[in-house]
Design an enzyme around this catalytic site. Sequence first.
Site, short mmCIF file in Angstrom:
data_model
loop_
_atom_site.label_atom_id
_atom_site.label_comp_id
_atom_site.label_asym_id
_atom_site.label_seq_id
_atom_site.Cartn_x
_atom_site.Cartn_y
_atom_site.Cartn_z
CG HIS A 117 -6.28 -23.35 59.54
ND1 HIS A 117 -7.50 -22.98 60.05
CD2 HIS A 117 -5.98 -22.46 58.56
CE1 HIS A 117 -7.93 -21.90 59.42
NE2 HIS A 117 -7.04 -21.56 58.51
N GLY A 132 3.27 -15.92 59.43
CA GLY A 132 2.33 -14.80 59.37
C GLY A 132 2.43 -13.89 60.57
CG ASN A 185 5.35 -23.59 57.71
OD1 ASN A 185 5.35 -22.57 57.02
ND2 ASN A 185 4.34 -23.90 58.52
CB ILE A 221 4.04 -23.10 53.70
CG1 ILE A 221 4.95 -24.12 53.00
CG2 ILE A 221 2.64 -23.18 53.13
CD1 ILE A 221 5.03 -23.96 51.50
CG HIS A 254 -2.59 -22.50 55.85
ND1 HIS A 254 -1.82 -22.11 56.93
CD2 HIS A 254 -3.64 -21.63 55.81
CE1 HIS A 254 -2.39 -21.07 57.52
NE2 HIS A 254 -3.49 -20.76 56.86
CD GLU A 299 0.67 4.81 68.47
OE1 GLU A 299 0.97 6.02 68.44
OE2 GLU A 299 1.19 3.96 67.70
CG PHE A 349 -2.37 8.08 67.10
CD1 PHE A 349 -2.44 8.23 65.72
CD2 PHE A 349 -1.68 9.03 67.82
CE1 PHE A 349 -1.82 9.29 65.07
CE2 PHE A 349 -1.06 10.10 67.19
CZ PHE A 349 -1.12 10.23 65.81
CG HIS A 394 -4.50 15.75 72.37
ND1 HIS A 394 -4.11 15.31 73.62
CD2 HIS A 394 -3.69 16.81 72.07
CE1 HIS A 394 -3.11 16.06 74.06
NE2 HIS A 394 -2.84 16.99 73.14
CG HIS A 414 -2.19 14.58 65.05
ND1 HIS A 414 -1.67 14.36 63.80
CD2 HIS A 414 -1.20 14.28 65.93
CE1 HIS A 414 -0.42 13.95 63.92
NE2 HIS A 414 -0.11 13.88 65.20
#
Length: 662
Positions: A33, A161, A190, A192, A264, A411, A437, A461, A473
């Site tokens: 890149h 990003g 940029n 892009i 890129h 989280e 989670f 849990h 859950h």
Amino acid sequence: MPNQKISSDRHNHMANAIRFLSMDAVQAAKSGHPGMPMGMADVATVLFSQFIKINPADPAWPDRDRFVLSAGHGSMLHYSLNHLLGYADMTTEQLRQFRQIGSITAGHPEYGLASGIETTTGPLGQGLATSVGMALAERMMSARFGASLVDHRTWVIVGDGCLQEGISHEAIDLAGHLRLGRLTVFWDDNSISIDGATDLSTSTNQLARFRAAGWHVQSVDGHDPDAIAAATEKALANSRPSLIACKTTIGFGAPTLAGSSKTHGAPLGDEEIAGARKALGWPHAPFVVPDDVRADWKQAAERSHDAYQEWQARYAQSRRARRFNEAIEGVHPQKLWRELKKLRQQFKTSQPKIATRQSSQQTLAVINAATSLTIAGSADLTGSNLTKTDDTKPISARQFKGRYVYYGIREHGMAAAMNGMALHGGVVPYGGTFLVFSDYARGAMRLSALMRQQVIYVMTHDSIGLGEDGPTHQPIEHLAMLRATPNLYVFRPADAVEVAEAWEAALSISDAPSVLSLSRQSTPTLRDESSSLNKTLMGGYVLRETDGRRDVTLIATGTEVALAGNAADQLAEKGMKAAVVSLPCWELFEQQDLAYRHKVLGRAPRLAIEAASSFGWDRYVSDPKGFIGMNSFGESAPAPDLYKHFGITVENIVETVQELTL
């Protein structure tokens, strides 16, 4: 350490050295890149020639500034910087070997491969979120040991990003809330993305977003070194975390491709690079940097020499130096191990019948009183995860002497911040959420393992035993997913004794993260032997052996070990000899020698019991009927009803054993 402004010509040559080393390495590798390093070379040159505090001759200097390239795809920016600054391992040959097997110049920066790489980046947004943990650790360590030993900053380069990833919101919000004023983020603005212009997919006003989260915000021309330097000075003077939006041209200097998404993620090609050499006045051969430019970069590398020597003098005279060094090296007081040994014996004597999350809290009370290295927290589930004890006072924007972080419902951000704390050094972070989670935290958990960081995940849990909250859950596939992750230790303790043992193991494993999978429902204490041996460190062991040859071996984890024990009693009444094996940590068990594992597992038919997916259990049981657990999502009902509904019962264990041994 005064800032040393350089002439525009010298700046341009220094920045172009980054650009052409990046172009040349990507071209040689035939992948990579180049666009981002070319676009952010001016920002990086200003930062490293005028502001950042480092010593390439001592990359592990505890009071160095931390630099994080969150936009990790632009790794050649980092490698070029490290080469020009004189990091001993970043040779020209390593740049030539970019993206090749065995090199330290991986496609994305990897912690532990090369000096000066503070964290592994590449999954976008992770670096930004990790940097929040670094900045937080700096404040906590400074509050504990004083500014004479801990007084540094965290600098981050992010791309579009990084800011689109959801984890960025968690990180930005937490940093602003805690007013982490020593955190400065340069945004490579940029416009892009891989698909084309960013307006294909986003119209977010990022400056307004950061302001709303409590950040100091500026916007500059990313190719104007004076403007970049002035904005950085303002950021240093502000007590809030700072965002400097740097308007840049991706692929800056490329004659036909600058500003295009084509720069890129692909080599520019020989013709385009030749045109860039002409356009930017760089007549040198690939990987060649002239001596005068190297001299300027050498001067940049030595900017902090006086600050380094002054810190060494303060360290040598400090009464806190020994404790500071022990914290940086992760050395716990011997008292910790003595107190944990004593606690295990107390559990064996008192025989509590409590949830393993409760025995975890009791264990943490002992741990946090015996060592000051642990930093606790939870993703808005403190009262459920039971991660807080009397010795962990809350951290806030005005009080960094505490040891408890209220992460909020973040989280993923919590896991990444704990990575940053562990990477910074001086603390051992643990944080809690529900096991289900782990899905939200997964990206950062994987990096914990990849970077071999001692981060401890308290995940309660842990099965359908949580009951009425239902299948949303109730974790089913999560243990299998976590166990499939290399270099991650997953503990599912059966009782209070194993919980204390698991915590001792997690605190003693300094080169890997650990997960403690803990129950909501109560379970009896199963061991009462006088031996002080930590059996969980073996990963698995025989809890109950038979008198004579086994008819069957029952293998279980967590709260299902008690079910296996009760089933063994009923089988004995039917004249069958059933051994019970507790297998709290597969990863540790697999590290034992073959003879030990064969002795534990035995030759008799085996039945595994775990209130989770069967995935992975085939390494221990060969018969398709040799597993009792879950093969679907759960349901909403009281825990006892669910165990009965899904057949995870003593009665079903007994019936299944009889079928297996016919």
